[in-house]
Each structure stands twice: as structure tokens, then as C-alpha cells.
Design a protein around this motif. Structure first.
Motif, PDB file in Angstrom:
ATOM      1  N   TYR A 153       0.856  -1.189   0.000  1.00  0.00           N
ATOM      2  CA  TYR A 153       0.000   0.000   0.000  1.00  0.00           C
ATOM      3  C   TYR A 153       0.890   1.236   0.000  1.00  0.00           C
ATOM      4  O   TYR A 153       1.856   1.310   0.765  1.00  0.00           O
ATOM      5  CB  TYR A 153      -0.918   0.051   1.227  1.00  0.00           C
TER       6      TYR A 153
ATOM      7  N   GLY B 109       0.622   5.476   0.283  1.00  0.00           N
ATOM      8  CA  GLY B 109      -0.149   6.694   0.514  1.00  0.00           C
ATOM      9  C   GLY B 109       0.718   7.889   0.182  1.00  0.00           C
ATOM     10  O   GLY B 109       1.476   8.378   1.019  1.00  0.00           O
TER      11      GLY B 109
ATOM     12  N   ASP C  21       0.398  14.513  -2.308  1.00  0.00           N
ATOM     13  CA  ASP C  21       0.449  15.147  -3.631  1.00  0.00           C
ATOM     14  C   ASP C  21       1.255  16.439  -3.627  1.00  0.00           C
ATOM     15  O   ASP C  21       1.523  16.999  -4.690  1.00  0.00           O
ATOM     16  CB  ASP C  21      -0.950  15.347  -4.219  1.00  0.00           C
TER      17      ASP C  21
ATOM     18  N   GLU D 109       4.066   2.604 -10.329  1.00  0.00           N
ATOM     19  CA  GLU D 109       2.873   1.793 -10.582  1.00  0.00           C
ATOM     20  C   GLU D 109       3.071   0.896 -11.796  1.00  0.00           C
ATOM     21  O   GLU D 109       2.599  -0.253 -11.826  1.00  0.00           O
ATOM     22  CB  GLU D 109       1.660   2.707 -10.757  1.00  0.00           C
TER      23      GLU D 109
ATOM     24  N   ARG E 197      -2.145  -1.186  -3.691  1.00  0.00           N
ATOM     25  CA  ARG E 197      -2.971   0.006  -3.859  1.00  0.00           C
ATOM     26  C   ARG E 197      -2.056   1.207  -3.748  1.00  0.00           C
ATOM     27  O   ARG E 197      -1.198   1.264  -2.865  1.00  0.00           O
ATOM     28  CB  ARG E 197      -4.062   0.096  -2.772  1.00  0.00           C
ATOM     29  N   SER E 198      -2.231   2.146  -4.650  1.00  0.00           N
ATOM     30  CA  SER E 198      -1.432   3.369  -4.666  1.00  0.00           C
ATOM     31  C   SER E 198      -2.404   4.531  -4.690  1.00  0.00           C
ATOM     32  O   SER E 198      -3.171   4.683  -5.642  1.00  0.00           O
ATOM     33  CB  SER E 198      -0.532   3.378  -5.906  1.00  0.00           C
ATOM     34  N   GLU E 199      -2.394   5.338  -3.633  1.00  0.00           N
ATOM     35  CA  GLU E 199      -3.371   6.411  -3.494  1.00  0.00           C
ATOM     36  C   GLU E 199      -2.680   7.747  -3.276  1.00  0.00           C
ATOM     37  O   GLU E 199      -1.620   7.817  -2.643  1.00  0.00           O
ATOM     38  CB  GLU E 199      -4.329   6.113  -2.331  1.00  0.00           C
TER      39      GLU E 199
ATOM     40  N   TYR F 133      -2.929  11.441  -1.610  1.00  0.00           N
ATOM     41  CA  TYR F 133      -3.588  12.177  -0.537  1.00  0.00           C
ATOM     42  C   TYR F 133      -3.573  13.656  -0.907  1.00  0.00           C
ATOM     43  O   TYR F 133      -2.548  14.335  -0.779  1.00  0.00           O
ATOM     44  CB  TYR F 133      -2.863  11.938   0.783  1.00  0.00           C
TER      45      TYR F 133
ATOM     46  N   ARG G  20      -6.770   9.011   7.493  1.00  0.00           N
ATOM     47  CA  ARG G  20      -6.886   8.134   6.317  1.00  0.00           C
ATOM     48  C   ARG G  20      -5.767   7.096   6.313  1.00  0.00           C
ATOM     49  O   ARG G  20      -5.995   5.925   5.981  1.00  0.00           O
ATOM     50  CB  ARG G  20      -6.843   8.986   5.048  1.00  0.00           C
ATOM     51  N   HIS G  21      -4.568   7.524   6.694  1.00  0.00           N
ATOM     52  CA  HIS G  21      -3.432   6.595   6.771  1.00  0.00           C
ATOM     53  C   HIS G  21      -3.711   5.457   7.746  1.00  0.00           C
ATOM     54  O   HIS G  21      -3.448   4.287   7.452  1.00  0.00           O
ATOM     55  CB  HIS G  21      -2.169   7.388   7.180  1.00  0.00           C
TER      56      HIS G  21
ATOM     57  N   ALA H 169      -6.199   2.933   6.243  1.00  0.00           N
ATOM     58  CA  ALA H 169      -5.590   2.108   5.202  1.00  0.00           C
ATOM     59  C   ALA H 169      -4.634   1.077   5.799  1.00  0.00           C
ATOM     60  O   ALA H 169      -4.616  -0.092   5.394  1.00  0.00           O
ATOM     61  CB  ALA H 169      -4.851   2.989   4.194  1.00  0.00           C
TER      62      ALA H 169
END
Length: 251
Positions: A182, A184, A187, A201, A212-214, A216, A238-239, A242
Motif C-alpha cells: 500500500y 499513501g 500530492d 505503478e 494500492r497506490s493512493e 492524498y 486516512r493513513h 488504510a
């Protein structure tokens, strides 16, 4: 959440003793092990609090001082609240120490940390998890690549320099990893740009690694660290969601 116990301890490595912090549920029962990798500022009260919070969800959490060759934590003097813009000398002191932590030393230490977890009566059989912050995310990835039979889940938060030109850049190692990953990303993090995230990715897709690559939105490098000027409470929450979701499924 379960009540927890935290203690400072020493972990033997091939290059001497690494001081570390251990947090685990008070009942003393064996739980899945987690290796928590520090950010550049190192082992300090805020990271100890993170370890206790994670342990409260049913894990035995080891937080090593990865700069142990340079001394026991804190390796450099830190203020209670860290604002690098106001204290640039902190990074000036840390940078050569961080540079000296080569990938070879990271893997050598990781073997010692994993061996300690495997030998501890507080750690249950089965895969361990690893979570890393800032530079720690790269250390977690290198650990999973070097010990794929031991690491079942890895999370990396606001981690920079996962894509470099080096032959042993973390993104070039993902094919060796058996864990679920994962990411996080912040940005507002110039150490991990949108283009670099795409390269990472692409490497993960090519390797067939579950991940999963998200992104923030609005978060800065260091958003999970409560004692720094980069802290972002919404992104931190959020971290945690996840991270706990990943570990609950894989450990």
C-alpha cells in the motif's frame, strides 16, 4: 482498543546493538509482528506513540533506530515540535548519517530485526507486516524484497525517492516482493512526483504485485508525523484506516 505496554530495548545486529522501541498488548499473548520504520527524524516520543496505537489493535510492533551506527536515539538533538523551515540545521546534521545507510546495511539490519521478531514469544508464527514513513517506506520495501518469505504486508506513507536512476532503486526490486503493498502518496511531495508515481505503478503492474497506490490531496511530505509542521490530521486518519485494513487482511 487493547491496553498496551511499551519499552525500550536493544536488538543485536551484525554491526553492533540497535536501540529500539517495542509495543505490544498487555496480555503478553503472541501477536502478528510489525516492523515500523522511522522517518528521518528518528525514534522519538511521537513514533513511540504510533507504535502503541498500532499495538492496541493487536500487534507486536518493533521500531528500530536505523541510524544506530551513529549513536543511540535521538541521534541529533530535536525540538519538541519540528519545523524544518525554522531549524534547517537538523537536516544538515542528519543528511550525512542518512547517506551512510546504504541498501546493503539496510538489508543486513532487516535480517536482524526479523530474526528478533521471529525469536520473540510476543510474536505469533506467520508473516510480519512492515510500515514505513518518509524514508522508512523505502526501507520497508527493501526488507520485503530481501525477505519475501517473511514479509506479508508493506505500507509506505509520504515516501520519497522510490524511483531513482540507481540500479537498486526500490521500484526495480518489486518483482522480488511477495507481500501486498500500500502506498499513501502526498500530492505536495516533491520527492515523489506524479511522473515517478506512474513509473512505480508501472513496475508494480509489470511484476504482478498486489498493491494500492493512493494520492492524498493537499497533504505534504510527513503528513502522519504529529510533532512536525507537515502534520495533516485528515490525511493521518486516512493513513490509519488504510494501514489497519491492510494488516487485518494480510496478517
Amino acid at each position: 482498543m487493547t491496553s498496551v505496554h511499551g519499552t525500550l530495548l536493544d536488538v543485536p545486529t551484525p554491526d553492533g546493538i540497535a536501540d529500539a522501541y517495542l509495543a505490544h498488548p498487555d496480555d503478553g499473548r503472541p501477536r502478528p509482528g510489525v516492523l515500523l520504520y522511522m522517518d528521518a527524524f528518528g525514534l522519538r516520543p511521537s513514533l513511540e506513540a504510533m507504535a502503541r496505537r498500532l499495538a492496541g489493535h493487536g500487534y507486536t510492533v518493533l521500531v528500530p533506530n536505523v541510524l544506530h551506527r551513529s549513536g543511540r536515539a535521538p541521534v541529533v538533538e530535536l525540538p519538541e515540535f519540528i519545523d524544518p523551515a525554522q531549524r534547517p540545521e537538523i537536516f544538515q546534521q542528519l543528511f550525512p548519517l542518512l547517506q551512510s545507510l546504504t541498501p546493503e546495511l539496510v538489508v543486513r539490519d532487516a535480517g536482524a530485526y526479523l530474526a528478533w521478531l521471529a525469536a520473540s514469544p510476543l510474536v505469533s508464527d506467520g508473516p510480519v507486516g512492515s510500515t514505513g514513513y518518509c524514508m522508512g517506506g523505502g526501507l520497508a520495501l527493501r526488507t520485503a524484497a530481501a525477505f519475501p518469505d517473511r514479509v506479508g504486508a508493506v505500507a509506505a506513507f509520504h515516501t520519497g525517492r522510490l524511483v531513482t536512476d540507481a540500479e537498486d532503486s526500490p521500484h526495480r526490486l518489486v518483482g522480488r516482493i511477495a507481500a501486498e503493498l500500500y502506498f499513501g502518496h502526498a500530492d505536495q511531495d516533491q520527492s515523489m512526483t506524479a511522473d515517478q508515481i506512474k513509473v512505480l505503478e508501472g513496475a508494480l503492474d509489470a511484476a504482478g504485485v498486489p498493491y494500492r497506490s493512493e494520492l492524498y490531496a493537499g497533504a505534504h511530505h510527513g503528513y502522519t508525523q504529529t510533532d512536525t509542521s507537515a502534520y495533516d490530521a485528515e490525511a493521518d486518519g486516512r493513513h490509519w484506516r488504510a494501514l489497519l485494513d491492510l494488516f487485518e487482511r494480510r496478517l
